[in-house]
Enzyme design. Structure first.
Site, PDB file in Angstrom:
ATOM      1  N   GLU A  29       0.777  -1.235  -0.247  1.00 43.64           N
ATOM      2  CA  GLU A  29      -0.335  -0.159  -0.446  1.00 43.64           C
ATOM      3  C   GLU A  29       0.524   0.885   0.030  1.00 43.64           C
ATOM      4  OE1 GLU A  29      -1.965  -0.984   3.535  1.00 43.64           O
ATOM      5  OE2 GLU A  29      -2.862  -2.604   2.354  1.00 43.64           O
ATOM      6  N   LEU A  58      -5.736  -1.847  -1.027  1.00 43.05           N
ATOM      7  CA  LEU A  58      -5.676  -1.638   0.134  1.00 43.05           C
ATOM      8  C   LEU A  58      -6.207  -2.983   1.004  1.00 43.05           C
ATOM      9  CD1 LEU A  58      -6.717   0.844   2.660  1.00 43.05           C
ATOM     10  CD2 LEU A  58      -6.094  -1.230   3.486  1.00 43.05           C
ATOM     11  N   GLU A  60      -4.572  -6.359   2.795  1.00 39.25           N
ATOM     12  CA  GLU A  60      -3.346  -7.256   3.071  1.00 39.25           C
ATOM     13  C   GLU A  60      -3.220  -8.651   3.125  1.00 39.25           C
ATOM     14  OE1 GLU A  60      -5.028  -4.863   4.510  1.00 39.25           O
ATOM     15  OE2 GLU A  60      -3.379  -3.313   5.536  1.00 39.25           O
ATOM     16  N   GLN A  82       2.022  -2.164   5.613  1.00 41.33           N
ATOM     17  CA  GLN A  82       2.285  -0.085   6.179  1.00 41.33           C
ATOM     18  C   GLN A  82       2.592  -0.108   7.386  1.00 41.33           C
ATOM     19  OE1 GLN A  82      -0.930   2.690   4.931  1.00 41.33           O
ATOM     20  NE2 GLN A  82       0.649   2.295   4.192  1.00 41.33           N
ATOM     21  N   HIS A 129       0.145   0.940  15.984  1.00 41.90           N
ATOM     22  CA  HIS A 129       1.360   1.033  15.196  1.00 41.90           C
ATOM     23  C   HIS A 129       2.588   0.944  16.080  1.00 41.90           C
ATOM     24  CE1 HIS A 129      -1.499   3.553  12.765  1.00 41.90           C
ATOM     25  NE2 HIS A 129      -1.495   4.006  11.902  1.00 41.90           N
TER      26      HIS A 129
END
Lengths: 327, 368
Positions: A29, A58, A60, A82, A129
């Protein structure tokens, strides 16, 4: 030889590998015009074109599943997740297929793909994240799991990962992407997967770590020398699977004291396996119980409290002192 | 501002050429040579009778559980019939007759069902993936193969199989979406056999057809009578030609029926009525195709009987060979093969420790 950040060094690995080998395809992506959200793939689409650098939809599982087919055909796809926090949507493709197509076809197909993902805390990022879930992958037979700790070795390991005949999960410590620069040679360089290295020699204790935790570990080792004259040996694992237990076992046989540092949660973390190997192979050389400095067994907190969660030099020094004071 | 209608291709074709009463639409009849038609018939019979033999072996404990294909022979054999040797087939797990048609050996199926990984060995000259059990996960692989074929500038196509249940999985949607975006030469063949174990097609999706799901991804969708091998062949041939010509992917929904259990571990009486099964038996794809071949003058009762006899002999020979082969596959350490290109040191140690332990345990057992 040029001074480079890890992002630049990884980018160099791509440029040189892709120029040499038309089978290498970069996909993920925003990896094309955007150059990846961390800019690791910056400029690749301009240099190699849309056939070599795929800005994917988008999804995975779609990315990794597609890469399995491409790799089985004979290409060498390098997928970017990402953030590692999004790679779980492709987990089944890795576990069910990437890791076992060689077995499932009795050697007819193999999956020479790389799955890159930025992992770990320290960049004040959003939820999902900042995790450090390397054991998810290190636990799967058929995969290799690599985590570099600096620009030069990151570049060399990425080249090795792309050339490897088996699927490699390549976790990039995002806290180190631009944290420091290192001399990186112009000519192509590889570092063998499955090998760890001693980055600081010592005789009093062995500190075992990898990835982003190498910096606080080395900082702690220096501080211990300055404050107490302690000589710590520091080992950078670099590959979590297969684990180079020969190197750290030999070190612990020499020092008699060992500690493991990682930001992943403690229970069933990489430390658990490393310590098991140490107990199996160097038990009679141990002079103190092995220590762990790790994340707690909780979800990594949002960034306002992240610095309290992540192991740092001060915490490592305290545990090292405890380890050294044991009779 | 008034509301407007957005126009997009919203028509799904339904293809039926040879109906359940054996009536033929001559205007749609494909021009297939006699040898191909007879070969297809033979593999339909082989697939059906192999199921029965495998069921017997399973009930006798000579093999493990397996997924029977009975009722779906036309839906997968008709689909692979237009493929060339270099085209790729990516199966799910209920397309055994098509795998056999493309060169897989009966022995390998028996070995696989008997719990030997050697059964999934794929010869270098067969462009075929191994069977895939986790539902819909093989669809993105077909997209990757299709992309690689395009990159390689070849004109081959990829055909991937899955059931009606798979259309609920994320991987189905991701694969169709990627296939649309990259315009890959992939034919998605849905074996809509009405049941995903115990869940009927009506509870799988509210969609009127499964084929229409193609439209959302900008690829062609078509529904066919999956028990009509001529219709399946026609749709597959068009889709393959379409892919070869660089026009992208197609989703074919074959409306068929699983006459037997999901696997031999399943009891369909728990969730479906015998009357329903009987209704579908009346639409049997083999009987229907047999009538057609008689009408064409390619078969008669005597020839049909001799095909059955030949096929039974072929199956018996394969069972004999597979069981003889199994006796030779006694090395438990084979489990360490094909995990990595080169076994890492710690697994080499695990391998030799297992070897030593097994030898010692055997010695103890012998002397105990």
């Amino acid at each position: 030889m040029a001074k480079m950040t890890m992002v630049q060094a990884l980018n160099l690995a791509f440029k040189q590998t892709m120029a040499k080998d038309p089978r290498v395809i970069v996909m993920g992506e925003d990896v094309g015009l955007d150059g990846g959200v961390f800019r690791v793939t910056d400029g690749l689409i301009q240099e190699f074109g849309e056939d070599r650098v795929l800005d994917t939809p988008l999804a995975e599982a779609g990315i990794v599943g597609m890469a399995v087919g491409m790799a089985a055909y004979g290409l060498r796809p390098v997928c970017e997740m990402q953030f590692s926090g999004f790679s779980y949507q492709a987990f089944h493709q890795v576990e069910n297929h990437a890791a076992r197509l060689r077995l499932r076809s009795q050697g007819r197909f193999h999956v020479p793909m790389v799955l890159r993902a930025p992992y770990g805390g320290g960049v004040r990022a959003l939820e999902h994240h900042s995790e450090s879930r390397e054991v998810f992958w290190a636990h799967i037979p058929g995969l290799k799991m690599v985590i570099p700790s600096g620009p030069r070795v990151a570049r060399a390991l990425l080249v090795s990962a792309i050339q490897d005949p088996d699927p490699v999960i390549f976790y990039e410590p995002k806290a180190l992407y631009r944290a420091f620069r290192e001399d990186v040679p112009d000519e192509e360089e590889v570092f063998p997967i499955g090998k760890s290295q001693i980055v600081r020699e010592g005789t009093d204790l062995t500190m075992i770590s990898y990835g982003a935790m190498m910096r606080p570990t080395l900082e702690a080792a220096e501080a211990l020398k300055e404050k107490k004259g302690v000589q710590a040996e520091v080992i950078d694992l670099l590959t979590l699977s297969p684990l180079d237990d020969a190197l750290f076992t030999a070190s612990v046989k020499k020092t008699g004291r060992a500690m493991v540092v990682h930001e992943a949660p403690m229970s069933y973390g990489p430390g658990a396996e490393i310590i098991s190997r140490l107990v199996e192979k160097s038990f009679y050389y141990l002079e103190a119980p092995i220590e762990r400095v790790t994340g707690a067994d909780i979800t990594i907190p949002l960034f306002s409290r992240e610095s309290s969660y992540l192991p740092n030099a001060a915490r490592i020094i305290r545990k090292a002192e405890k380890l050294l004071s044991a009779p | 501002m008034p509301r407007k209608t957005i126009n997009f291709p919203d028509k799904i074709e339904y293809i039926s050429i040879l109906d359940e009463n054996g009536r033929l639409d001559k205007s749609l009849e494909p021009d297939l040579p006699q040898d191909v038609l007879l070969r297809l018939y033979r593999y339909m019979v082989l697939g059906r009778r192999f199921d029965q033999r495998l069921l017997n072996l399973q009930r006798q404990g000579r093999i493990g559980t397996f997924p029977p294909i009975s009722g779906q022979e036309a839906a997968h054999l008709g689909a692979v019939a237009p493929l060339t040797t270099d085209d790729w087939m990516v199966p799910a797990f209920r397309e055994t007759a098509a795998e056999l048609y493309r060169g897989r050996s009966l022995e390998s199926v028996i070995l696989g069902n008997a719990g030997f990984s050697e059964g999934s060995s794929i010869p270098e000259d067969q462009n075929m993936f191994p069977m895939s059990v986790p539902i819909a996960t093989q669809l993105p692989h077909a997209v990757g193969l299709g992309w690689a074929i395009k990159y390689d500038k070849k004109d081959n196509i990829v055909m991937v199989f899955f059931g009606d249940g798979a259309t609920s999985e994320g991987d189905f949607h991701e694969a169709l979406n990627f296939a649309g975006v990259y315009q890959v030469p992939v034919v998605f063949v849905c074996q809509n056999n009405q049941w995903a174990i115990s869940i009927p097609r009506s509870k799988q999706t509210r969609s009127q057809t499964l084929a229409q799901k193609a439209l959302a991804y900008g690829i062609t969708g078509v529904q066919v009578d999956g028990n009509d091998i001529l219709a399946v062949y026609t749709a597959a041939k068009e889709a393959a030609d379409h892919g070869r010509a660089g026009k992208g992917a197609t989703l074919i929904e074959c409306v068929t029926y699983r006459l037997m259990m999901h696997t031999t571990a399943d009891d369909p009486k728990r969730y479906r009525k015998d009357e329903e099964v009987e209704q579908w038996k009346a639409r049997d794809p083999i009987i229907r195709f047999g009538k057609y071949l008689k009408y064409k003058g390619f078969l008669d009762d005597g020839k049909m009987k001799s095909i059955e006899t030949e096929v039974d002999r072929e199956i018996q020979d394969a069972v004999d060979r597979a069981e003889a082969e199994m006796k030779k596959l006694t090395d438990p350490l084979h489990m360490f093969e094909h995990i990595y290109a080169e076994l890492p040191p710690h697994i080499q140690i695990q391998r030799s420790e297992m070897a030593r332990e097994l030898t010692e345990l055997q010695k103890e057992a012998d002397h105990g």
